[in-house]
Write an enzyme that holds these catalytic residues in place. Structure first.
Site, mmCIF file in Angstrom:
data_model
loop_
_atom_site.group_PDB
_atom_site.id
_atom_site.type_symbol
_atom_site.label_atom_id
_atom_site.label_comp_id
_atom_site.label_asym_id
_atom_site.label_seq_id
_atom_site.Cartn_x
_atom_site.Cartn_y
_atom_site.Cartn_z
ATOM 1 N N ARG A 10 1.044 -1.573 0.365
ATOM 2 C CA ARG A 10 0.027 0.311 -0.408
ATOM 3 C C ARG A 10 0.821 0.672 0.246
ATOM 4 O O ARG A 10 0.690 2.490 -1.031
ATOM 5 C CB ARG A 10 -1.432 -0.289 1.278
ATOM 6 C CG ARG A 10 -2.442 1.165 0.891
ATOM 7 C CD ARG A 10 -3.075 0.331 1.929
ATOM 8 N NE ARG A 10 -3.499 1.092 2.918
ATOM 9 C CZ ARG A 10 -4.571 1.292 3.744
ATOM 10 N NH1 ARG A 10 -5.271 -0.088 4.248
ATOM 11 N NH2 ARG A 10 -4.400 1.207 4.789
ATOM 12 N N ARG A 25 -1.445 11.846 44.088
ATOM 13 C CA ARG A 25 -1.590 12.913 45.004
ATOM 14 C C ARG A 25 -1.280 12.355 46.238
ATOM 15 O O ARG A 25 -0.580 11.271 46.939
ATOM 16 C CB ARG A 25 -3.575 12.730 45.719
ATOM 17 C CG ARG A 25 -4.315 13.284 44.096
ATOM 18 C CD ARG A 25 -5.503 13.615 45.139
ATOM 19 N NE ARG A 25 -5.597 13.879 46.072
ATOM 20 C CZ ARG A 25 -6.937 13.720 46.888
ATOM 21 N NH1 ARG A 25 -8.244 12.985 46.735
ATOM 22 N NH2 ARG A 25 -7.596 14.594 47.649
ATOM 23 N N HIS A 26 -0.866 13.649 47.093
ATOM 24 C CA HIS A 26 -0.197 13.259 48.256
ATOM 25 C C HIS A 26 -0.806 12.477 49.067
ATOM 26 O O HIS A 26 -1.933 12.280 48.872
ATOM 27 C CB HIS A 26 -0.438 15.217 49.088
ATOM 28 C CG HIS A 26 -1.807 14.830 48.618
ATOM 29 N ND1 HIS A 26 -2.527 14.771 50.173
ATOM 30 C CD2 HIS A 26 -2.433 15.947 48.361
ATOM 31 C CE1 HIS A 26 -3.565 15.605 49.815
ATOM 32 N NE2 HIS A 26 -3.593 15.992 48.889
ATOM 33 N N ASN A 61 -7.642 17.006 55.381
ATOM 34 C CA ASN A 61 -8.680 16.136 54.614
ATOM 35 C C ASN A 61 -9.424 14.953 55.219
ATOM 36 O O ASN A 61 -10.593 14.833 55.362
ATOM 37 C CB ASN A 61 -7.619 14.748 53.596
ATOM 38 C CG ASN A 61 -6.689 15.791 52.415
ATOM 39 O OD1 ASN A 61 -5.892 14.547 52.279
ATOM 40 N ND2 ASN A 61 -7.654 16.425 51.667
ATOM 41 N N ARG A 118 2.309 18.932 52.102
ATOM 42 C CA ARG A 118 1.761 17.406 52.016
ATOM 43 C C ARG A 118 2.969 16.456 50.494
ATOM 44 O O ARG A 118 2.337 15.053 50.603
ATOM 45 C CB ARG A 118 0.087 17.230 51.898
ATOM 46 C CG ARG A 118 -0.515 18.600 50.798
ATOM 47 C CD ARG A 118 -1.936 18.410 51.564
ATOM 48 N NE ARG A 118 -2.663 19.353 50.110
ATOM 49 C CZ ARG A 118 -2.890 20.948 50.544
ATOM 50 N NH1 ARG A 118 -2.311 21.184 50.833
ATOM 51 N NH2 ARG A 118 -3.803 20.751 49.197
ATOM 52 N N GLU A 150 -2.595 23.009 45.179
ATOM 53 C CA GLU A 150 -3.516 22.834 43.645
ATOM 54 C C GLU A 150 -4.573 24.054 44.278
ATOM 55 O O GLU A 150 -3.687 25.162 44.263
ATOM 56 C CB GLU A 150 -4.498 22.375 45.746
ATOM 57 C CG GLU A 150 -5.637 21.841 45.630
ATOM 58 C CD GLU A 150 -6.010 21.006 44.743
ATOM 59 O OE1 GLU A 150 -5.967 21.020 43.750
ATOM 60 O OE2 GLU A 150 -6.989 19.494 45.116
ATOM 61 N N HIS A 203 -2.158 16.899 43.324
ATOM 62 C CA HIS A 203 -3.730 17.295 44.115
ATOM 63 C C HIS A 203 -4.162 16.731 43.594
ATOM 64 O O HIS A 203 -4.461 16.648 42.720
ATOM 65 C CB HIS A 203 -3.220 18.906 44.990
ATOM 66 C CG HIS A 203 -2.338 19.255 45.514
ATOM 67 N ND1 HIS A 203 -2.159 19.194 47.035
ATOM 68 C CD2 HIS A 203 -1.325 20.183 45.066
ATOM 69 C CE1 HIS A 203 -1.309 19.712 47.542
ATOM 70 N NE2 HIS A 203 -0.201 20.417 46.324
ATOM 71 N N GLN A 204 -5.399 17.080 44.192
ATOM 72 C CA GLN A 204 -7.297 16.762 43.681
ATOM 73 C C GLN A 204 -7.613 17.325 41.975
ATOM 74 O O GLN A 204 -7.265 16.760 40.765
ATOM 75 C CB GLN A 204 -7.661 16.140 44.503
ATOM 76 C CG GLN A 204 -9.570 15.753 43.961
ATOM 77 C CD GLN A 204 -10.503 15.743 44.790
ATOM 78 O OE1 GLN A 204 -10.865 14.281 44.707
ATOM 79 N NE2 GLN A 204 -11.007 16.418 45.344
#
Lengths: 499, 448
Positions: free
Chosen positions: B173, B235-236, B242, B285, B305, B370-371
C-alpha cells in the site's frame, strides 16, 4: 534546568544579526532565571587592538591578523570556561565561527569541560536587510568612530567579503550529529537539528518568536484606584476620579500617537479593565497580568503589615525579589507567570499593556535588562506611560507623564545599618538575633537565614507570626485563626518591638 | 468581567480571528494520525476547539469492506474516484465545523501530491481559513515496521488477516503512494506555512509561521517523542485537613498519609523504573510524601492545588452556610467557576500547561500532586472534556500509571491499600441557586 552548562555558539557572516541574537537571548535567559552571559569575540579584539584601521585586518592572508583573532577567541573561551564552571549556566559565544575547523575547536573545548553545545546560525542574503543592519549597529561601532557613513559601509562590505570564501554553513549531512538551529532570512525559515534538552527547546521556541519589525510597546499602570489613595496594597478596587481622568488622557495620548494596529492588553482586575474601557477599542484580558498576590497582606497598609507581620516585612526588604508573601507570591513567581506575556509581546508588534506596579516592574526589567536586585525597585509611577522602542541592541525608553495627579505608591528599599548583606551570591544573609525586630528604617535583624528557606514553608518565628491572633476585619482573607496563646518567646518578641 | 469588545484570556486562549486548517502530509505509516490525534487532544485541552478529520475513516465508512492494497493502486480509477469523494466529504465537514464552532480542524490524509494540496489551499482560501501543513518524513525501516505493528495490524482494514499478511499488504500500500510523492519543497513551497518533521523529530524544517497558534503548534510538535515510557500520577498522602473535610490549605500528612508515602516508596522500587524523575508541588503534603522516597525531586509551584480563595480551609458545609450562591454556581459550571479571590479549573489548566509540555519532553516521571491538579493532568492524557474533568475520580492513596500505546494512553489504577478519607464530591442533582442546604450537601463525602 540542565545539569551540565550549555555553550551557545553563533555562526554566520558579519551583519547577520549574531550579536543582536546573542544579547537578546542572554537578556531573556537571565530574566527567566538562567544565569547567562555573552562573550563577544569582536569585543576582545577591540580590547586587544585598541585601534581599528581597516578591513585589511580581516583578510584571510593576513597572518598577524589571524594570529590575533585566534588569540582573542582563546581568551574568550577561557573566560567562558571560568564563567560556566563558577556561576553560569549558559554562555553565548558570539563570533562568526564560519569554518568547520573553528567549530571543531570549540566542540573539543566543550567536550573537555563537560559543556553541551548548541549552535545558532543566521543565514541571510537579502541586501536590504544587511544594509539596514550595518546602518543600525555598525556605523555606531567603536571601529568606525572616525569614519563617515559611506566610508564605513564600504569598509564593512569588504570585511564581509573576507569571510565569504571560507564560509562553511552548517550542513544537513556533515553536521547531522550537532545540535543547532539555522535561522534563514530573519526568521522566515528555520532548520532545527537534535534539540537535546529543555533549555535548548526553550531557546529554539524563543528564537522562533522574535522578529525585527519596527514597533513600540507601551506600558502603563491602571489609573489611580480607591485602594491606592488609602495606601493599601493589592485588592480589586475601582478607579478614583483621578484614575478616570487618566483613562481619558490615555485615550487622547494613544490617538495622538497614531499607532497602526494597536493591541491593548489588560489584567482581569477592575482597575485595568476600567482604564481600558475608556479607550473604546477592543482589548484582551490576561489573568496572568494580575497584580502580585500579597497573600495574607492583601489590602493592608504598609503600617499594618509592619504592625502584624514585622518579621515578614523585614524579610521582604532583605530580598524583595525572592520573598514570597505567605499564601501569596514573590516577584520571582511573577516573572514565571509573565513569561507567556513576554513571549507573545515578542511575537506582536504595537501593543499597549495596562497593568500593575509589580507586573510592570517585571516586564520593564525584561526590556531594560535589569537584575533581580534592581527589578523590585524600578520606578513605575501611576499616570505615566513608558514607550519602549527596540533600537540597535537595546531599547529606547520614553517616559510620558499624562499630567494627572496621583498618589505615589513607590516604596524605596529602606536604609540598613551595620552589616549589609552581600546579596544572593553566597545564598546566606547575615542576621543575628536581637531582642527586637527592626522596623523598616532601623537596623537589620541579625539571624542566620538561609536564602532557600524563604521559598519553603515558614520556619519557627515566621510560623508563629503568621498564626497569632490579631484584630482582623472582614477584609482579611479567611484562614485558620489560632487562638492559642503566644509562646514566651513570641511575647518578648512583640513587647520589644520598637514600632 | 468583559467590556465591549474585550476577550478574556483567563483559561481559554483566544488566538486568531480566522480558523486554522492543519493539513498532514506524508506516506502511510509516518505517524500522521498519531500526530493529528495528539495535537487535537492538546489544543482542546488548552481551550482551542479542535477536531480531526481522518480521510481513511471516511473511506472505511464508504467502502465497508477493505479487500487489499489494490484499492490504492494509482491506476485504479474506481479507487481514485472514491478516495477523491471521501476527501471532499471530509472537507465539507471541515467547513461546517470551522464555520460553526471550531477554531482548528486537522485534515488527516496522505496529501502527498502538490495537486491535492493545491485543492485544499483553494478550499481554504474560499472559506477564509489559514492553512498550516505538518509533514512527516521518515525512511527508517524499523520505525515504519514498529508503526505498522502498533497501529495498522489492529486497524479495521486488517481484522481478518494474520500479522504477516497484513504487514505485506500494507507495505504494498505504501508503495502505491511512493511514485507520486511530492514532499514539501524549500523552493517550490516557500510561500506556504509548514513544519516538516524528519526522522521522528531528529530534525525539523519550519517555514513561515504566521501567528500565535501556529507557533504553539510548532513548539508542541517539537517537544513530543515516541520513546516508550510511563507517567505515574498520584496525590499526596492523606493530610490533616483532608480528614477534617476541609479544602485547600497547607497541612501535613496524617499517620495514614505517612503510611502511604512508605508504600509508595516500595511500589516505585518494585517497578524498577529507569531514570525516574519525581515532581511535587510546593505544598507541605506533597513534599512530605516525596521525602519518604529518598530520591531527588523537583518542586513546581504551578503544581500547587487550586486556590479556593475565600473558601480556603473551609468545609463544604461551611461554604454552603457562608456562600450558598457561590456553592450553587460552582455546581452549575464547575470547570469555569472561579472561587472569589481564587481560581477555576480553567485557570488551573492554563498554569499547568508548562507541566504538560515538560511531561511530553520527559520519559519516566512520577508526579505527586493534588486532586484538582491531578484531574487536569489526567484529562489531558485521557482526552476528557471540560465537563468531565472536574468530576474525574482521583482518590487518595492510589497511583495511576499511564503508558502511551497506539493512539492513546493505557491507564492502570493501583491502590496501595492504605485507608484514607474520600474527598470526591459528585455533582448533586439540584444545582439551582434556590436549592435547600441538604440538597446542596447531599454528595459531600463523610469526614470527622
Amino acid at each position: 534546568m540542565t545539569n551540565c552548562p550549555t555553550l551557545i555558539v553563533t555562526v554566520g557572516l558579519p551583519a547577520r544579526g549574531k550579536t543582536y541574537i546573542s544579547k537578546k537571548l542572554t537578556r531573556y535567559l537571565n530574566w527567566i532565571g538562567v544565569p547567562t552571559r555573552e562573550f563577544n569575540v569582536g569585543q576582545y579584539r577591540r580590547d586587544c587592538m585598541k585601534i581599528y584601521k581597516s578591513f585589511e585586518f580581516f583578510k584571510p592572508d593576513n597572518e598577524e591578523g589571524l594570529r590575533i583573532r585566534r588569540q582573542c577567541a582563546s581568551a574568550a573561551l577561557n573566560d567562558v570556561r571560568q564563567y560556566l564552571t563558577e556561576e553560569g549556566q549558559v554562555a553565548v559565544f558570539d563570533a562568526t565561527n564560519t569554518t568547520r575547523e573553528r567549530r571543531e575547536t570549540i566542540l573539543q573545548f566543550a567536550e573537555q569541560n563537560g559543556f553541551k553545545v548548541f549552535f545558532v546560525e543566521s543565514v541571510c542574503e537579502d541586501p536590504d536587510i544587511i544594509q539596514e543592519n550595518i546602518v543600525q549597529v555598525k556605523l555606531g561601532s567603536p571601529d568606525y568612530t572616525n569614519c563617515d557613513s559611506e566610508e564605513a559601509v564600504e569598509d564593512f562590505m569588504k570585511r564581509i567579503k573576507c569571510y565569504e570564501n571560507s564560509y562553511e554553513t552548517l550542513d544537513e549531512v556533515l553536521d547531522r550529529d550537532l545540535s543547532y538551529i539555522k535561522i534563514m532570512d530573519v526568521g522566515q525559515r528555520y532548520l532545527v537539528n537534535r534539540v537535546l534538552d529543555h533549555i535548548q527547546s526553550r531557546i529554539v521556541y524563543y528564537l522562533m518568536n522574535i522578529h525585527i519589525t519596527p514597533r513600540s510597546i507601551y506600558l502603563c499602570r491602571h489609573g489611580e484606584s480607591e485602594l491606592n489613595v488609602k495606601g493599601r496594597i493589592g485588592g480589586d478596587s475601582g478607579l478614583t476620579a483621578g484614575g478616570k481622568e487618566f483613562a481619558k488622557k490615555l485615550t487622547q495620548f494613544i490617538q495622538a500617537q497614531r499607532i497602526i494596529d494597536l493591541k491593548v492588553w489588560t489584567s482581569q482586575m477592575k482597575r485595568t479593565i476600567q482604564t481600558a474601557e475608556a479607550l473604546h477599542v477592543p482589548y484582551e484580558q490576561w489573568k496572568v497580568l494580575n497584580e502580585i498576590d500579597a497573600g495574607v497582606c492583601e489590602e493592608m497598609m504598609y503600617e499594618e503589615i509592619q504592625d502584624h507581620y514585622p518579621l515578614e516585612f523585614a524579610l521582604r526588604d532583605q530580598d524583595k525579589y525572592r520573598y514570597r508573601y505567605p499564601k501569596g507570591e514573590s516577584y520571582e513567581d511573577l516573572v514565571q507567570r509573565l513569561e507567556p506575556v513576554i513571549m507573545e509581546l515578542e511575537r506582536q508588534e504595537n501593543v499597549l499593556v495596562i497593568c500593575h506596579q509589580a507586573v510592570m516592574r517585571c516586564l520593564l526589567a525584561y526590556f531594560l535588562d535589569k537584575t533581580a536586585e534592581e527589578l523590585p525597585y524600578l520606578k513605575c509611577p501611576l499616570h505615566t506611560v513608558l514607550k519602549l522602542t527596540p533600537v540597535a541592541y537595546g531599547c529606547k525608553v520614553e517616559s510620558i507623564s499624562l499630567n494627572v495627579d496621583a498618589v505615589d505608591t513607590h516604596r524605596e528599599r529602606p536604609e540598613v545599618g551595620g552589616n549589609t548583606h552581600t546579596g544572593s551570591e553566597n545564598g546566606w544573609m547575615d542576621l543575628s538575633i536581637s531582642s527586637h525586630v527592626s522596623t523598616a528604617n532601623c537596623q537589620f535583624p541579625q539571624r542566620r537565614l538561609k536564602r532557600d528557606s524563604l521559598l519553603q514553608r515558614p520556619s519557627g518565628d515566621r510560623e508563629k507570626e503568621l498564626t497569632r491572633t490579631h484584630q482582623s476585619d472582614q477584609q482579611m482573607p479567611l484562614w485558620k485563626t489560632d487562638s492559642r496563646n503566644m509562646s514566651g518567646d513570641q511575647s518578648t518578641f512583640l513587647e520589644n518591638n520598637s514600632v
